[in-house]
Design a protein around this motif. Structure first.
Motif, mmCIF file in Angstrom:
data_model
loop_
_atom_site.group_PDB
_atom_site.id
_atom_site.type_symbol
_atom_site.label_atom_id
_atom_site.label_comp_id
_atom_site.label_asym_id
_atom_site.label_seq_id
_atom_site.Cartn_x
_atom_site.Cartn_y
_atom_site.Cartn_z
ATOM 1 N N PHE A 51 -27.790 66.463 0.593
ATOM 2 C CA PHE A 51 -28.756 67.471 0.649
ATOM 3 C C PHE A 51 -28.955 67.768 2.078
ATOM 4 C CE2 PHE A 51 -30.500 67.317 -3.898
ATOM 5 C CZ PHE A 51 -30.063 68.556 -4.350
ATOM 6 N N ILE A 52 -29.391 66.781 2.871
ATOM 7 C CA ILE A 52 -29.670 67.150 4.191
ATOM 8 C C ILE A 52 -28.369 67.719 4.744
ATOM 9 C CG2 ILE A 52 -29.842 65.935 6.360
ATOM 10 C CD1 ILE A 52 -32.430 65.958 5.021
ATOM 11 N N GLU A 53 -27.272 67.179 4.618
ATOM 12 C CA GLU A 53 -25.993 67.695 5.208
ATOM 13 C C GLU A 53 -25.858 69.298 4.990
ATOM 14 O OE1 GLU A 53 -23.159 63.597 5.116
ATOM 15 O OE2 GLU A 53 -23.106 65.335 3.312
ATOM 16 N N LYS A 54 -26.107 69.482 3.558
ATOM 17 C CA LYS A 54 -26.103 70.958 3.321
ATOM 18 C C LYS A 54 -27.144 71.764 3.965
ATOM 19 C CE LYS A 54 -23.933 69.692 -1.434
ATOM 20 N NZ LYS A 54 -22.630 70.136 -0.791
ATOM 21 N N ILE A 55 -28.229 71.197 4.049
ATOM 22 C CA ILE A 55 -29.168 72.144 4.721
ATOM 23 C C ILE A 55 -28.723 72.188 6.327
ATOM 24 C CG2 ILE A 55 -31.423 72.030 5.647
ATOM 25 C CD1 ILE A 55 -32.308 70.438 3.066
ATOM 26 N N GLU A 56 -28.243 71.172 6.763
ATOM 27 C CA GLU A 56 -27.629 71.074 8.313
ATOM 28 C C GLU A 56 -26.575 72.359 8.543
ATOM 29 O OE1 GLU A 56 -27.036 67.084 8.978
ATOM 30 O OE2 GLU A 56 -29.026 66.775 9.854
ATOM 31 N N ARG B 49 -26.165 85.859 5.258
ATOM 32 C CA ARG B 49 -26.979 85.200 5.979
ATOM 33 C C ARG B 49 -27.231 83.700 5.334
ATOM 34 N NH1 ARG B 49 -33.256 86.887 6.945
ATOM 35 N NH2 ARG B 49 -34.042 84.829 7.978
ATOM 36 N N PRO B 50 -27.183 82.971 6.277
ATOM 37 C CA PRO B 50 -27.405 81.639 5.730
ATOM 38 C C PRO B 50 -28.677 81.477 4.904
ATOM 39 C CG PRO B 50 -26.822 81.271 8.078
ATOM 40 C CD PRO B 50 -26.922 82.660 7.791
ATOM 41 N N THR B 51 -28.675 80.915 3.692
ATOM 42 C CA THR B 51 -29.630 80.989 2.629
ATOM 43 C C THR B 51 -29.581 79.814 1.965
ATOM 44 O OG1 THR B 51 -29.582 83.568 2.588
ATOM 45 C CG2 THR B 51 -30.783 82.474 0.594
ATOM 46 N N ILE B 52 -30.916 79.171 1.614
ATOM 47 C CA ILE B 52 -31.197 78.226 0.697
ATOM 48 C C ILE B 52 -32.154 78.662 -0.414
ATOM 49 C CG2 ILE B 52 -32.080 75.919 0.383
ATOM 50 C CD1 ILE B 52 -31.131 75.497 3.320
#
Length: 748
Positions: free
Chosen positions: A558-563, A584-587
């Motif tokens: 999860f951290i890798e995907k946020i980064e 646009r980068p989105t989560i």
């Protein structure tokens, strides 16, 4: 409507010139909401469903009961845990600098107004509204003579033989009082004695008063109907009306025969809550099943953490109870109206469909519409996504396990059970499969809070039938919702799997929104095989290729995907940083609760880089959104309504190659570190579109959605008066969408 969360004090002794430590606390408080405050705000949103006139009347009654049930569990777990920490001398403080003692004071300060609001809702709104619809919740004094006669007859027939008055004197010690049970404290006096009673300061023994306790039977409903079955058409009690007397009230006004010859000075109902935070160290346990059984015994006799009494209680009785239970004044809650609102489930269950939500029957998923089709062939044709309770749990998950149990080509069934229903249909099927010679492995989580006793019984029942029962990994709760079926086919063994967000519980599957995926994709099933090896054989596997498994690789992935979204912001900024850029980068993340500080810090970092973050968090949320320079690109929405939002969905824009995940874990420290969890990628593009639709509906909700503000308050969204369709909310929208999909299938 806005719900305000008061500013939490850092310290009772904070000076005007802050120290470095106080400055650090303030900095932390600026970043994180207090977990206890946030949870209480969540339960206030639940209470609002009872206050909302748009909620059908009997459903409002149900939300009053849910609010109390939530508080009961909270006091057993959270308050019990805080008191245990104090008893052990643990001085750890929360991120915002509060000690356990501070938190207990904070909780009481927040809960008392909510109890008053609940009481006002019941007395001033719900009770009169029920009466208008022929449902009368009566006090003893409001009964007609005929009504009193019916009540007394019920007492003599059903209660008098069951009740056991227990006197407290040198020969009779104070009785054991079970958790969440209601009792009547009775103060007695010998006939002919006249005693002046100072209610503010009294030792009952010194003035000749005697205390006795009567337990209110839990086997009977909390509200007793007064309709005479032999005279259903009598004028006083019309056939289309319901009249009820509270069980406590009924017993209170018929106690003379229990204490024959004694004078009853006063009667005081009370209810206690015991600590449920009594877990033992399982590292040294030789038998985990016996350990959990002992925990259940310990919990039964655990310390009392809360006493609920009537408003303005009779002091002599109050003093006896608090002294015997070792409680202080801050442990006592004077209830302005009812003592236990969970008794209202009796009223909620009345056959009055016009006062409830319109009935919903979960629909069979279109891919599974042919009941005669081989479900394994259907899964082999492509992954299937099911959405409960909009789609039927029975015709999907139950069908899958039943087919596996009966199919002669199936050689192995592996399943995790965290919580299941009392009459679970899975158990007989698993037992049947074992009796047919299949290898059946069931991982039963014995430590599922408040379901331990049932799970112990299930484990023993399965073991006696020859099912191989495993209790999980020592030190970890197994919270994953997964089933693996191994089938012998022409080209060899093939694995089929179900990976879900909710429990294998047929009852809650009709009340909770959950997702599940059926697949035979080797990318997922191969990892799932390895996960079960981790659970049953203590495999030390360090990574999984596709599944996110806690505590092995989930946090890191999860951290890798946020980064990764943060890294993509560079390209987005080069394109002009257009907020409307579809890439646009989105989560987007939908979950029950958000508390993990590492994840929150990383989300703040992503927000500061320009990543758009939309969080749908039903329960408590420790992340503070919308703060300039820290989280201005983060929004948090909570959806509370007809169904309990339980599904977990995670979305990452991934520079135009979107990734979707579903699974059992929230972004909480316990899920990522102390539990075995499974999050699965959803690869099929059509299934991704369905997940996007669910997210879009949630984010567009103007009926059931609340927006978390930077100050901790929640603002309830309001429908657009020019767009009537916005008034129906998430749940009704998804019911409508489900019916449209079913109708399309029928037309084909």
């Amino acid at each position: 409507m806005t719900m305000n969360q008061d500013v939490t004090p850092i310290s009772k002794t904070e000076s005007s010139v802050p120290t470095k430590e106080q400055e650090a606390v303030r900095a932390e408080r600026a970043k994180f909401f207090n977990r206890e405050s946030s949870w209480l705000e969540f339960n206030k949103r639940v209470l609002y469903q009872a206050l909302d006139p748009r909620t059908p009347l009997l459903e409002r009654v149900g939300f009053l009961a849910i609010f109390t049930s939530n508080l009961d569990e909270y006091y057993q777990k959270r308050v019990g845990g805080l008191k245990r920490q104090i008893g052990l001398g643990i001085t750890t403080r929360t991120p915002d600098g509060l000690s356990s003692e501070d938190l207990l004071a904070l909780i009481r300060e927040r809960v008392l107004p909510m109890l008053k609001e609940q009481a006002d809702c019941y007395e001033k709104i719900i009770r009169p509204a029920l009466a208008k619809h022929g449902i009368h919740m009566l006090d003893w004094e409001e009964l007609t003579e005929r009504g009193k006669a019916l009540a007394e007859e019920y007492f003599r027939r059903n209660l008098f033989p069951v009740l056991t008055p227990i006197a407290v004197d040198p020969g009779h010690p104070f009785p054991f009082i079970s958790n969440l049970s209601t009792s009547l404290g009775v103060m007695l006096r010998a006939p002919g004695e006249s005693v002046a009673v100072n209610e503010d300061a009294i030792d009952p023994d010194e003035v000749g008063l005697q205390f006795a306790r009567v337990k209110v039977p839990a086997v009977l409903p909390g509200w007793i109907p007064l309709k005479d079955p032999d005279q259903p058409q009598n004028k006083e009690l019309p056939d289309d009306e319901y009249r009820y007397i509270n069980l406590n009230d009924l017993i209170t006004h018929n106690l003379d025969d229990l204490f024959y010859g004694m004078e009853i000075v006063e009667v005081e109902p009370f209810r206690i809550t015991r600590n449920a935070d009594v877990e033992r160290d399982e590292e040294d346990a030789e038998d985990l099943l016996e350990l959990i059984s002992q925990e259940l015994r310990d919990r039964r006799f655990a310390k009392t953490v809360r006493l609920e009494v009537s408003d303005d209680p009779y002091r002599p009785i109050y003093q006896v109870i608090t002294q015997q239970l070792g409680l202080g004044k801050d442990d006592v809650y004077e209830m302005p109206s009812l003592l236990d609102y969970t008794d209202l489930w009796t009223i909620h269950g009345l056959n009055k469909p016009e006062l409830k939500y319109k009935p919903w029957k979960p629909q069979t998923p279109p891919r599974l519409a042919d009941e005669d089709a081989d479900i394994f062939s259907v899964i082999k044709a492509g992954d299937i996504l099911v959405h409960h309770p909009y789609e039927s749990f029975t015709s999907s998950v139950e069908r899958f396990i039943k087919a596996a149990a009966q199919d002669p080509n199936v050689v192995t069934i592996k399943l995790t059970l965290y919580r299941t229903s009392k009459d679970s249909p899975f158990l007989p099927e698993l037992i049947r499969a074992a009796e047919m010679g299949k290898q059946v492995v069931v991982l039963v989580e014995l430590k599922a809070r408040f379901d331990e006793e049932r799970n112990v019984q299930i484990a023993r029942q399965l073991e006696q039938a020859g099912v191989h029962v495993v209790y999980g990994v020592v030190g970890l709760k197994t919270h994953t919702k997964t089933a693996l079926v191994v089938r012998h086919e022409e080209d060899g063994m093939r694995c089929y799997a179900h990976i879900g967000t909710g429990n294998y519980n047929s009852k809650t599957a009709k009340l909770y929104t959950d997702l599940g995926i059926f697949t035979c994709d080797p990318r997922l099933t191969n990892d799932l095989v390895e996960m079960f090896h981790f659970l049953t054989g203590r495999s030390l596997k360090k990574d999984f290729k596709h599944l996110l498994i806690a505590p092995v690789n989930m946090r890191r992935r999860f951290i890798e995907k946020i980064e990764r979204e943060i890294e993509y912001c560079d390209a987005w900024h080069e394109r002009g940083a257009d907020p409307e850029d579809k890439n646009r980068p989105t989560i987007i993340a939908k979950m029950n609760s958000l508390e993990d500080r590492t994840i929150i810090e990383k989300l703040y970092e992503a927000s500061q880089a320009g990543v758009r973050i939309k969080l749908i968090v039903r329960g408590f949320c420790c992340l503070r959104p919308g703060v300039e320079g820290m989280s201005e690109n983060i929004t948090v929405t909570s959806i509370i309504g007809r169904f309990l939002e339980h599904s977990r969905i995670y979305f990452f824009q991934n520079d135009g190659s979107p990734e979707y995940y579903i699974g059992s874990a929230d972004w909480m420290y316990r899920n990522l570190n102390n539990r075995v969890e499974c999050i699965a990628p959803v690869y099929d593009l059509n299934l991704q579109k369905r997940l996007k639709q669910i997210i879009d509906v949630c984010l567009a909700d103007q009926r059931s959605a609340w927006d978390l503000q930077p100050d901790g308050s929640y603002i309830h969204r309001q429908p657009d008066p020019d767009r009537p369709e916005t008034a129906i909310g998430t749940m009704q929208t998804l019911m409508d969408v489900t019916m449209q999909d079913v109708n399309k299938t029928l037309l084909k």
